[in-house]
Design a protein around this motif. Structure first.
Motif, PDB file in Angstrom:
ATOM      1  N   TYR A  31      -0.366  35.369  -1.720  1.00  0.00           N
ATOM      2  CA  TYR A  31       0.198  34.156  -2.307  1.00  0.00           C
ATOM      3  C   TYR A  31       0.414  33.082  -1.240  1.00  0.00           C
ATOM      4  CZ  TYR A  31       1.307  36.294  -6.865  1.00  0.00           C
ATOM      5  OH  TYR A  31       1.233  36.876  -8.109  1.00  0.00           O
ATOM      6  N   THR A  32       0.956  33.498  -0.106  1.00  0.00           N
ATOM      7  CA  THR A  32       1.286  32.532   0.947  1.00  0.00           C
ATOM      8  C   THR A  32       0.040  31.869   1.500  1.00  0.00           C
ATOM      9  OG1 THR A  32       3.262  33.796   1.542  1.00  0.00           O
ATOM     10  CG2 THR A  32       2.422  32.237   3.177  1.00  0.00           C
ATOM     11  N   ILE A  33      -0.999  32.652   1.745  1.00  0.00           N
ATOM     12  CA  ILE A  33      -2.240  32.091   2.292  1.00  0.00           C
ATOM     13  C   ILE A  33      -2.894  31.162   1.280  1.00  0.00           C
ATOM     14  CG2 ILE A  33      -4.586  32.663   3.026  1.00  0.00           C
ATOM     15  CD1 ILE A  33      -3.379  35.243   4.252  1.00  0.00           C
ATOM     16  N   ALA A  34      -2.951  31.589   0.014  1.00  0.00           N
ATOM     17  CA  ALA A  34      -3.600  30.769  -1.007  1.00  0.00           C
ATOM     18  C   ALA A  34      -2.880  29.437  -1.193  1.00  0.00           C
ATOM     19  CB  ALA A  34      -3.659  31.533  -2.325  1.00  0.00           C
ATOM     20  N   TYR A  35      -1.570  29.490  -1.407  1.00  0.00           N
ATOM     21  CA  TYR A  35      -0.835  28.250  -1.638  1.00  0.00           C
ATOM     22  C   TYR A  35      -0.666  27.444  -0.350  1.00  0.00           C
ATOM     23  CZ  TYR A  35       0.074  29.496  -6.466  1.00  0.00           C
ATOM     24  OH  TYR A  35      -0.084  29.783  -7.800  1.00  0.00           O
ATOM     25  N   GLY A  36      -0.631  28.132   0.790  1.00  0.00           N
ATOM     26  CA  GLY A  36      -0.613  27.420   2.063  1.00  0.00           C
ATOM     27  C   GLY A  36      -1.899  26.633   2.270  1.00  0.00           C
ATOM     28  N   THR A  37      -3.017  27.204   1.829  1.00  0.00           N
ATOM     29  CA  THR A  37      -4.298  26.514   1.916  1.00  0.00           C
ATOM     30  C   THR A  37      -4.306  25.274   1.026  1.00  0.00           C
ATOM     31  OG1 THR A  37      -5.433  28.605   2.379  1.00  0.00           O
ATOM     32  CG2 THR A  37      -6.798  26.766   1.640  1.00  0.00           C
ATOM     33  N   VAL A  38      -3.708  25.387  -0.163  1.00  0.00           N
ATOM     34  CA  VAL A  38      -3.606  24.227  -1.057  1.00  0.00           C
ATOM     35  C   VAL A  38      -2.781  23.123  -0.403  1.00  0.00           C
ATOM     36  CG1 VAL A  38      -2.736  23.398  -3.272  1.00  0.00           C
ATOM     37  CG2 VAL A  38      -3.862  25.634  -3.133  1.00  0.00           C
ATOM     38  N   SER A  39      -1.661  23.491   0.187  1.00  0.00           N
ATOM     39  CA  SER A  39      -0.828  22.516   0.888  1.00  0.00           C
ATOM     40  C   SER A  39      -1.601  21.877   2.037  1.00  0.00           C
ATOM     41  CB  SER A  39       0.440  23.198   1.416  1.00  0.00           C
ATOM     42  OG  SER A  39       1.283  22.277   2.074  1.00  0.00           O
ATOM     43  N   PHE A  40      -2.357  22.682   2.753  1.00  0.00           N
ATOM     44  CA  PHE A  40      -3.189  22.177   3.850  1.00  0.00           C
ATOM     45  C   PHE A  40      -4.198  21.160   3.341  1.00  0.00           C
ATOM     46  CE2 PHE A  40      -7.061  22.759   6.531  1.00  0.00           C
ATOM     47  CZ  PHE A  40      -6.569  22.162   7.683  1.00  0.00           C
ATOM     48  N   GLU A  41      -4.792  21.429   2.176  1.00  0.00           N
ATOM     49  CA  GLU A  41      -5.748  20.478   1.607  1.00  0.00           C
ATOM     50  C   GLU A  41      -5.066  19.152   1.291  1.00  0.00           C
ATOM     51  OE1 GLU A  41      -8.992  20.135   1.183  1.00  0.00           O
ATOM     52  OE2 GLU A  41      -9.148  21.937   2.404  1.00  0.00           O
ATOM     53  N   GLY A  42      -3.794  19.204   0.881  1.00  0.00           N
ATOM     54  CA  GLY A  42      -3.054  17.967   0.677  1.00  0.00           C
ATOM     55  C   GLY A  42      -2.914  17.186   1.970  1.00  0.00           C
ATOM     56  N   PHE A  72       0.843  -1.212   0.000  1.00  0.00           N
ATOM     57  CA  PHE A  72       0.000   0.000   0.000  1.00  0.00           C
ATOM     58  C   PHE A  72       0.868   1.248   0.000  1.00  0.00           C
ATOM     59  CE2 PHE A  72      -1.990   3.457   2.380  1.00  0.00           C
ATOM     60  CZ  PHE A  72      -3.147   3.642   1.635  1.00  0.00           C
ATOM     61  N   ALA A  73       1.932   1.248   0.820  1.00  0.00           N
ATOM     62  CA  ALA A  73       2.826   2.404   0.888  1.00  0.00           C
ATOM     63  C   ALA A  73       3.507   2.648  -0.447  1.00  0.00           C
ATOM     64  CB  ALA A  73       3.867   2.192   1.994  1.00  0.00           C
ATOM     65  N   ARG A  74       3.946   1.567  -1.115  1.00  0.00           N
ATOM     66  CA  ARG A  74       4.585   1.716  -2.422  1.00  0.00           C
ATOM     67  C   ARG A  74       3.607   2.277  -3.450  1.00  0.00           C
ATOM     68  NH1 ARG A  74       7.013  -3.258  -1.012  1.00  0.00           N
ATOM     69  NH2 ARG A  74       5.437  -4.405  -2.224  1.00  0.00           N
ATOM     70  N   LYS A  75       2.379   1.790  -3.414  1.00  0.00           N
ATOM     71  CA  LYS A  75       1.356   2.261  -4.363  1.00  0.00           C
ATOM     72  C   LYS A  75       1.057   3.733  -4.117  1.00  0.00           C
ATOM     73  CE  LYS A  75      -3.023   0.863  -6.355  1.00  0.00           C
ATOM     74  NZ  LYS A  75      -2.884  -0.068  -7.422  1.00  0.00           N
ATOM     75  N   ARG A  76       0.914   4.107  -2.849  1.00  0.00           N
ATOM     76  CA  ARG A  76       0.652   5.510  -2.507  1.00  0.00           C
ATOM     77  C   ARG A  76       1.807   6.397  -2.947  1.00  0.00           C
ATOM     78  NH1 ARG A  76       1.694   6.179   3.320  1.00  0.00           N
ATOM     79  NH2 ARG A  76       3.768   6.210   2.389  1.00  0.00           N
ATOM     80  N   ASN A  77       3.033   5.975  -2.674  1.00  0.00           N
ATOM     81  CA  ASN A  77       4.194   6.768  -3.079  1.00  0.00           C
ATOM     82  C   ASN A  77       4.305   6.849  -4.598  1.00  0.00           C
ATOM     83  OD1 ASN A  77       4.873   7.183  -0.399  1.00  0.00           O
ATOM     84  ND2 ASN A  77       6.273   5.442  -0.324  1.00  0.00           N
ATOM     85  N   GLY A  78       3.936   5.759  -5.286  1.00  0.00           N
ATOM     86  CA  GLY A  78       3.939   5.780  -6.740  1.00  0.00           C
ATOM     87  C   GLY A  78       2.928   6.783  -7.286  1.00  0.00           C
ATOM     88  N   ILE A 105       0.624  16.606   0.791  1.00  0.00           N
ATOM     89  CA  ILE A 105       0.523  15.175   1.102  1.00  0.00           C
ATOM     90  C   ILE A 105       1.871  14.647   1.586  1.00  0.00           C
ATOM     91  CG2 ILE A 105       0.085  12.886   0.156  1.00  0.00           C
ATOM     92  CD1 ILE A 105      -1.817  14.163  -1.852  1.00  0.00           C
ATOM     93  N   SER A 106       2.926  14.993   0.870  1.00  0.00           N
ATOM     94  CA  SER A 106       4.265  14.516   1.219  1.00  0.00           C
ATOM     95  C   SER A 106       4.684  15.006   2.599  1.00  0.00           C
ATOM     96  CB  SER A 106       5.280  14.980   0.172  1.00  0.00           C
ATOM     97  OG  SER A 106       4.993  14.426  -1.086  1.00  0.00           O
ATOM     98  N   PHE A 107       4.364  16.264   2.894  1.00  0.00           N
ATOM     99  CA  PHE A 107       4.716  16.784   4.216  1.00  0.00           C
ATOM    100  C   PHE A 107       3.997  16.009   5.308  1.00  0.00           C
ATOM    101  CE2 PHE A 107       3.853  19.489   7.884  1.00  0.00           C
ATOM    102  CZ  PHE A 107       5.146  19.853   8.240  1.00  0.00           C
ATOM    103  N   ALA A 108       2.712  15.729   5.099  1.00  0.00           N
ATOM    104  CA  ALA A 108       1.947  14.994   6.108  1.00  0.00           C
ATOM    105  C   ALA A 108       2.522  13.611   6.347  1.00  0.00           C
ATOM    106  CB  ALA A 108       0.486  14.896   5.668  1.00  0.00           C
ATOM    107  N   LEU A 109       3.090  13.009   5.316  1.00  0.00           N
ATOM    108  CA  LEU A 109       3.633  11.658   5.432  1.00  0.00           C
ATOM    109  C   LEU A 109       5.032  11.622   6.038  1.00  0.00           C
ATOM    110  CD1 LEU A 109       2.494  10.271   1.961  1.00  0.00           C
ATOM    111  CD2 LEU A 109       1.580   9.597   4.194  1.00  0.00           C
ATOM    112  N   THR A 110       5.766  12.725   5.921  1.00  0.00           N
ATOM    113  CA  THR A 110       7.185  12.704   6.315  1.00  0.00           C
ATOM    114  C   THR A 110       7.537  13.646   7.463  1.00  0.00           C
ATOM    115  OG1 THR A 110       7.738  14.399   4.651  1.00  0.00           O
ATOM    116  CG2 THR A 110       7.891  12.094   3.970  1.00  0.00           C
ATOM    117  N   CYS A 111       6.591  14.462   7.908  1.00  0.00           N
ATOM    118  CA  CYS A 111       6.944  15.451   8.949  1.00  0.00           C
ATOM    119  C   CYS A 111       7.376  14.758  10.230  1.00  0.00           C
ATOM    120  CB  CYS A 111       5.776  16.399   9.213  1.00  0.00           C
ATOM    121  SG  CYS A 111       4.340  15.615   9.978  1.00  0.00           S
ATOM    122  N   ARG A 112       8.343  15.372  10.878  1.00  0.00           N
ATOM    123  CA  ARG A 112       8.881  14.828  12.126  1.00  0.00           C
ATOM    124  C   ARG A 112       8.561  15.788  13.264  1.00  0.00           C
ATOM    125  NH1 ARG A 112      15.014  13.958  10.440  1.00  0.00           N
ATOM    126  NH2 ARG A 112      14.563  15.957   9.445  1.00  0.00           N
TER     127      ARG A 112
END
Length: 326
Positions: free
Chosen positions: A179-190, A5-11, A52-59
């Motif tokens: 710009y920061t709020i708009a694209y930050g919101t997009v990242s948040f949606e990820g 599942f992890a490989r498929k998601r990363n793919g 999405i990537s940040f949510a998966l890798t954040c420490r």
């Protein structure tokens, strides 16, 4: 988590990131207006995937200062090094840039070298990620996404009714906040999407599609370019609807062997390929301007130039690290 599942998601993430890269490059190739308008969700797609990537890798143990330093070294410093090489090279072959263009390039503003503004918005929006990830688990994904739409609407009103009316200072405020709020919101949606089940993911795609249609009817469906600088609700909703729909489609695709390895390499080096495609763009424009706006030729030249530049950068980096260890 199941390894397959992890490989498929990363793919899936890799496929989306590579698609976003090619869509961005195609924007600079003179394709037909209808295609250029339809594909104008490229940066949104890349930002969504980065969330999405940040949510998966954040420490969580990482300090904010360390996080900012890591983002700066990954996103800003390489561009400054690239720009230094870029300006020196083009001066040697007779193409010069004004001091204002050079300064705005290093500041990653629109008045300098084309396309480098992307690194600014990736960096500034990334500064919000450690705070946004804490909000993600506080409420239902649909409620969070409705709140995100409200934030985008307020961001539009602030940009159009305040910042746009106060001249140069307003332009700076748009760069810093809109710009920061708009694209930050997009990242948040990820980030929100990453923890959402498939049924709710379909609902999220429908939510942003409806938001796009409502805003489109209100605005009479203008071209997205007019609502991209700075990014408005109309443009962002369109991009998020496409991003989620493509994820739901691509998650059913399985890549293995050499194709999968190629996609992974392109995904890992997306930002470097984008950077070096700028070099290829200016080189062709300087040496053979008559070939500019030949869409398929330009796409091939810019893509190949970006890949070769990123590959060379990777090899030099490896030699540098090897030399330091030796």
């Amino acid at each position: 988590m199941n390894d397959s599942f992890a490989r498929k998601r990363n793919g899936t993430i890799d496929l989306l990131r590579v698609m976003g890269l090619f869509l961005v490059i195609s924007a600079h190739c003179g394709f037909s207006p209808w295609f250029t308008n339809a594909r104008d969700f490229d940066v949104i797609l890349l930002m969504f995937v980065s969330g999405i990537s940040f949510a998966l890798t954040c420490r969580t143990a990482e300090t904010y200062a360390d996080y900012v330093k890591k983002r700066f070294l990954r996103l800003i410093l390489p561009v400054w090094v690239f720009l230094t090489i870029f300006f020196l090279f083009f001066r040697l072959i007779g193409r010069t840039f004004s001091p204002g263009e050079i300064l705005q390039s290093y500041l990653l503003l629109a008045g300098g070298v084309l396309f480098v503004w992307v690194y600014r918005v990736f960096f500034t929006s990334a500064l919000l990620n450690p705070f946004l990830i804490r909000i993600r688990d506080k409420a239902d994904p649909m409620l969070l996404s409705l709140s995100a739409l409200a934030v985008l609407l307020l961001n539009d009103l602030l940009s159009l009714r305040v910042f746009a009316l106060i001249g140069g200072v307003g332009k700076v405020l748009q760069y810093l906040f809109t710009y920061t709020i708009a694209y930050g919101t997009v990242s948040f949606e990820g980030m929100v999407f990453e923890r959402t089940g498939e049924k709710k993911r379909i609902a999220l795609a429908a939510l942003f599609a409806v938001s796009f249609l409502i805003s489109g009817v209100f605005l009479k469906f203008p071209v997205f370019y007019d609502f991209k600088y700075p990014p408005a609700l109309y443009y962002v909703s369109y991009g998020l609807a496409w991003s989620i729909a493509l994820y739901l489609l691509f998650c059913r695709v399985s890549l293995a062997g050499m194709p999968g390895q190629v996609i992974t390499w392109l995904s890992v080096h997306t930002m470097d390929i984008f950077m070096w495609h700028i070099f290829a763009f200016y080189l062709l424009d300087t040496l053979r301007p008559d070939l500019m706006n030949e869409p398929w030729l330009d796409l091939a030249v810019f893509t190949l130039g970006g890949i070769l530049g990123a590959y060379g950068q990777q090899k030099i980096s490896m030699l540098w690290k090897k030399g330091k260890k030796g």
